[in-house]
Write a protein that holds these residues in place. Sequence first.
Motif, PDB file in Angstrom:
ATOM      1  N   GLY A   1      40.755  46.325  22.986  1.00 48.45           N
ATOM      2  CA  GLY A   1      40.700  47.382  23.979  1.00 48.45           C
ATOM      3  C   GLY A   1      39.766  47.136  25.138  1.00 48.45           C
ATOM      4  O   GLY A   1      39.517  48.050  25.919  1.00 48.45           O
ATOM      5  N   THR A   2      39.257  45.891  25.288  1.00 44.55           N
ATOM      6  CA  THR A   2      38.259  45.642  26.334  1.00 44.55           C
ATOM      7  C   THR A   2      38.736  44.685  27.426  1.00 44.55           C
ATOM      8  O   THR A   2      38.022  44.495  28.413  1.00 44.55           O
ATOM      9  CB  THR A   2      36.950  45.108  25.739  1.00 44.55           C
ATOM     10  OG1 THR A   2      37.183  43.857  25.095  1.00 44.55           O
ATOM     11  CG2 THR A   2      36.375  46.103  24.733  1.00 44.55           C
ATOM     12  N   LEU A   3      39.899  44.072  27.286  1.00 46.00           N
ATOM     13  CA  LEU A   3      40.445  43.244  28.346  1.00 46.00           C
ATOM     14  C   LEU A   3      41.532  44.023  29.072  1.00 46.00           C
ATOM     15  O   LEU A   3      42.361  44.683  28.432  1.00 46.00           O
ATOM     16  CB  LEU A   3      41.046  41.943  27.784  1.00 46.00           C
ATOM     17  CG  LEU A   3      40.090  40.953  27.116  1.00 46.00           C
ATOM     18  CD1 LEU A   3      40.864  39.719  26.656  1.00 46.00           C
ATOM     19  CD2 LEU A   3      38.952  40.559  28.043  1.00 46.00           C
ATOM     20  N   LEU A   4      41.535  43.972  30.392  1.00 46.86           N
ATOM     21  CA  LEU A   4      42.574  44.658  31.156  1.00 46.86           C
ATOM     22  C   LEU A   4      43.934  44.089  30.807  1.00 46.86           C
ATOM     23  O   LEU A   4      44.151  42.881  30.832  1.00 46.86           O
ATOM     24  CB  LEU A   4      42.324  44.489  32.661  1.00 46.86           C
ATOM     25  CG  LEU A   4      43.377  45.167  33.555  1.00 46.86           C
ATOM     26  CD1 LEU A   4      43.208  46.683  33.514  1.00 46.86           C
ATOM     27  CD2 LEU A   4      43.264  44.660  34.998  1.00 46.86           C
ATOM     28  N   HIS A   5      44.875  44.984  30.493  1.00 38.95           N
ATOM     29  CA  HIS A   5      46.248  44.561  30.225  1.00 38.95           C
ATOM     30  C   HIS A   5      46.946  44.380  31.571  1.00 38.95           C
ATOM     31  O   HIS A   5      47.731  45.229  32.007  1.00 38.95           O
ATOM     32  CB  HIS A   5      46.972  45.587  29.362  1.00 38.95           C
ATOM     33  CG  HIS A   5      46.398  45.717  27.982  1.00 38.95           C
ATOM     34  ND1 HIS A   5      47.139  46.091  26.890  1.00 38.95           N
ATOM     35  CD2 HIS A   5      45.145  45.504  27.504  1.00 38.95           C
ATOM     36  CE1 HIS A   5      46.371  46.119  25.814  1.00 38.95           C
ATOM     37  NE2 HIS A   5      45.159  45.767  26.163  1.00 38.95           N
TER      38      HIS A   5
ATOM     39  N   GLU B   1      46.049  35.615  35.209  1.00 44.28           N
ATOM     40  CA  GLU B   1      45.052  34.569  35.395  1.00 44.28           C
ATOM     41  C   GLU B   1      43.737  35.147  35.907  1.00 44.28           C
ATOM     42  O   GLU B   1      42.668  34.591  35.655  1.00 44.28           O
ATOM     43  CB  GLU B   1      45.574  33.512  36.363  1.00 44.28           C
ATOM     44  CG  GLU B   1      46.672  32.621  35.804  1.00 44.28           C
ATOM     45  CD  GLU B   1      48.062  33.243  35.901  1.00 44.28           C
ATOM     46  OE1 GLU B   1      49.048  32.573  35.533  1.00 44.28           O
ATOM     47  OE2 GLU B   1      48.170  34.410  36.340  1.00 44.28           O
ATOM     48  N   GLY B   2      43.820  36.279  36.621  1.00 46.78           N
ATOM     49  CA  GLY B   2      42.609  36.940  37.084  1.00 46.78           C
ATOM     50  C   GLY B   2      41.730  37.401  35.935  1.00 46.78           C
ATOM     51  O   GLY B   2      40.499  37.323  36.009  1.00 46.78           O
ATOM     52  N   VAL B   3      42.347  37.902  34.874  1.00 42.57           N
ATOM     53  CA  VAL B   3      41.580  38.343  33.704  1.00 42.57           C
ATOM     54  C   VAL B   3      40.913  37.151  33.018  1.00 42.57           C
ATOM     55  O   VAL B   3      39.753  37.219  32.596  1.00 42.57           O
ATOM     56  CB  VAL B   3      42.483  39.115  32.722  1.00 42.57           C
ATOM     57  CG1 VAL B   3      41.715  39.495  31.464  1.00 42.57           C
ATOM     58  CG2 VAL B   3      43.053  40.363  33.391  1.00 42.57           C
ATOM     59  N   LEU B   4      41.642  36.037  32.929  1.00 46.55           N
ATOM     60  CA  LEU B   4      41.056  34.836  32.335  1.00 46.55           C
ATOM     61  C   LEU B   4      39.887  34.323  33.167  1.00 46.55           C
ATOM     62  O   LEU B   4      38.840  33.954  32.634  1.00 46.55           O
ATOM     63  CB  LEU B   4      42.124  33.749  32.207  1.00 46.55           C
ATOM     64  CG  LEU B   4      43.063  33.892  31.012  1.00 46.55           C
ATOM     65  CD1 LEU B   4      44.325  33.071  31.212  1.00 46.55           C
ATOM     66  CD2 LEU B   4      42.354  33.486  29.721  1.00 46.55           C
ATOM     67  N   ALA B   5      40.049  34.315  34.491  1.00 40.41           N
ATOM     68  CA  ALA B   5      38.974  33.855  35.363  1.00 40.41           C
ATOM     69  C   ALA B   5      37.758  34.769  35.249  1.00 40.41           C
ATOM     70  O   ALA B   5      36.610  34.299  35.207  1.00 40.41           O
ATOM     71  CB  ALA B   5      39.462  33.802  36.805  1.00 40.41           C
ATOM     72  N   ALA B   6      37.992  36.083  35.185  1.00 38.87           N
ATOM     73  CA  ALA B   6      36.889  37.032  35.035  1.00 38.87           C
ATOM     74  C   ALA B   6      36.164  36.821  33.710  1.00 38.87           C
ATOM     75  O   ALA B   6      34.944  36.991  33.625  1.00 38.87           O
ATOM     76  CB  ALA B   6      37.408  38.463  35.136  1.00 38.87           C
TER      77      ALA B   6
ATOM     78  N   LEU C   1      37.588  44.168  34.649  1.00 42.11           N
ATOM     79  CA  LEU C   1      38.615  43.304  34.070  1.00 42.11           C
ATOM     80  C   LEU C   1      38.259  42.918  32.636  1.00 42.11           C
ATOM     81  O   LEU C   1      39.138  42.772  31.784  1.00 42.11           O
ATOM     82  CB  LEU C   1      38.788  42.043  34.922  1.00 42.11           C
ATOM     83  CG  LEU C   1      39.291  42.268  36.353  1.00 42.11           C
ATOM     84  CD1 LEU C   1      39.153  40.988  37.174  1.00 42.11           C
ATOM     85  CD2 LEU C   1      40.734  42.755  36.352  1.00 42.11           C
ATOM     86  N   VAL C   2      36.957  42.764  32.384  1.00 42.34           N
ATOM     87  CA  VAL C   2      36.461  42.385  31.052  1.00 42.34           C
ATOM     88  C   VAL C   2      35.315  43.326  30.736  1.00 42.34           C
ATOM     89  O   VAL C   2      34.213  43.180  31.257  1.00 42.34           O
ATOM     90  CB  VAL C   2      35.983  40.922  31.029  1.00 42.34           C
ATOM     91  CG1 VAL C   2      35.548  40.523  29.623  1.00 42.34           C
ATOM     92  CG2 VAL C   2      37.062  39.983  31.537  1.00 42.34           C
ATOM     93  N   ARG C   3      35.555  44.308  29.855  1.00 43.89           N
ATOM     94  CA  ARG C   3      34.622  45.413  29.689  1.00 43.89           C
ATOM     95  C   ARG C   3      33.617  45.232  28.551  1.00 43.89           C
ATOM     96  O   ARG C   3      32.839  46.151  28.272  1.00 43.89           O
ATOM     97  CB  ARG C   3      35.402  46.718  29.482  1.00 43.89           C
ATOM     98  CG  ARG C   3      36.286  47.090  30.672  1.00 43.89           C
ATOM     99  CD  ARG C   3      36.887  48.475  30.527  1.00 43.89           C
ATOM    100  NE  ARG C   3      37.758  48.600  29.374  1.00 43.89           N
ATOM    101  CZ  ARG C   3      39.042  48.274  29.376  1.00 43.89           C
ATOM    102  NH1 ARG C   3      39.611  47.780  30.457  1.00 43.89           N
ATOM    103  NH2 ARG C   3      39.777  48.430  28.296  1.00 43.89           N
ATOM    104  N   SER C   4      33.631  44.087  27.895  1.00 38.74           N
ATOM    105  CA  SER C   4      32.712  43.893  26.782  1.00 38.74           C
ATOM    106  C   SER C   4      32.354  42.413  26.686  1.00 38.74           C
ATOM    107  O   SER C   4      32.715  41.620  27.563  1.00 38.74           O
ATOM    108  CB  SER C   4      33.363  44.375  25.477  1.00 38.74           C
ATOM    109  OG  SER C   4      32.475  44.247  24.382  1.00 38.74           O
ATOM    110  N   ASP C   5      31.649  42.044  25.627  1.00 40.30           N
ATOM    111  CA  ASP C   5      31.365  40.635  25.394  1.00 40.30           C
ATOM    112  C   ASP C   5      32.666  39.868  25.217  1.00 40.30           C
ATOM    113  O   ASP C   5      33.653  40.392  24.678  1.00 40.30           O
ATOM    114  CB  ASP C   5      30.491  40.462  24.149  1.00 40.30           C
ATOM    115  CG  ASP C   5      29.054  40.890  24.400  1.00 40.30           C
ATOM    116  OD1 ASP C   5      28.541  40.611  25.502  1.00 40.30           O
ATOM    117  OD2 ASP C   5      28.456  41.516  23.514  1.00 40.30           O
TER     118      ASP C   5
END
Length: 321
Positions: free
Chosen positions: A117-121, A222-227, A269-273
Amino acid sequence: MTPPIDFNDRMLSLGLARVSEAAAHASALLIGRGDEKAADQAAVNAMRDQLNMLDIDGTVVIGEGERDEAPMLYIGEKVGTGKGPAVDIALDPLEGTTLTAKDMPNALTVIAMAPAGTLLHAPDVYMEKLAVGPGYEKDVVSLDMTPTERILAVAKARGVKPHDITCCILERPRHEDLIREVRETGAAIRLITDGDVAGVIHCAEPEITGIDIYMGSGGAPEGVLAASALKCIGGQMWGKLLFRNDDERGRAAKAGITDLDRIYTRDDLVRSDVVFAATGVTNGSIVRGVKRSPTFIETETILMRSKTGSVRRVVYRNPIR
């Protein structure tokens, strides 16, 4: 009720490295063979097999497309043994299929893992992206600025002239105006043909890559991966989803996104560790590509954890039997 299992990123990180290594091994057999689909499928198969060995209750949130579009590692697919923590997984089994097929630099296998629940879908649409490395004041640049204003702001923050700044941009016809404006400032441009995850990571290590800032549009997944990488290694990033038609807006709705004009920061985009791993397939400025000899195969992986800010480079040599 059984309490949730903790996200033990320290223990999971080495398992994640094995996942990206396996994908690199598999796709490396197709370097320079001109078959993008075969290279990608080999990486997908290997990554999926390794993921299913991990003690996680994993859900792919950034993957190879919708369930009916991809046979393996589709969005929503469950992976792992189901016996460990619930986690979100973002992956690109082969970032740079064209780079691999043509034996060009900077093809990578990439994967990130975070608590559920912490990575943007992120839907499979374009995203306007802007990124800088660590060491700048918060919001030193923004998507509201013109490209010229961004270059001037970064130059001022560094105490240099615009011609001392290098910007990384994906070489696409849609970026012709962006490229022209950046060059008019006197800044240099590093054009890349593919692989904008690597492009964003480049600006986080300017002393190695020579890249100060990344601009342009590319895939939102790819933006989520880069973030995820920047969350670990440091740096700032902003992204805004771009929609060309109602079908793409529908994809956003399906992913639960209601504010179509929102500007996302790295931590949105990435809300946690998060744990991030990337293994080189072809030689690049981040990691070396797969090296083969008659007796062994060797890979280099960059493995990062946001909790500690640690960056580990792992060279794995495996005998060929």
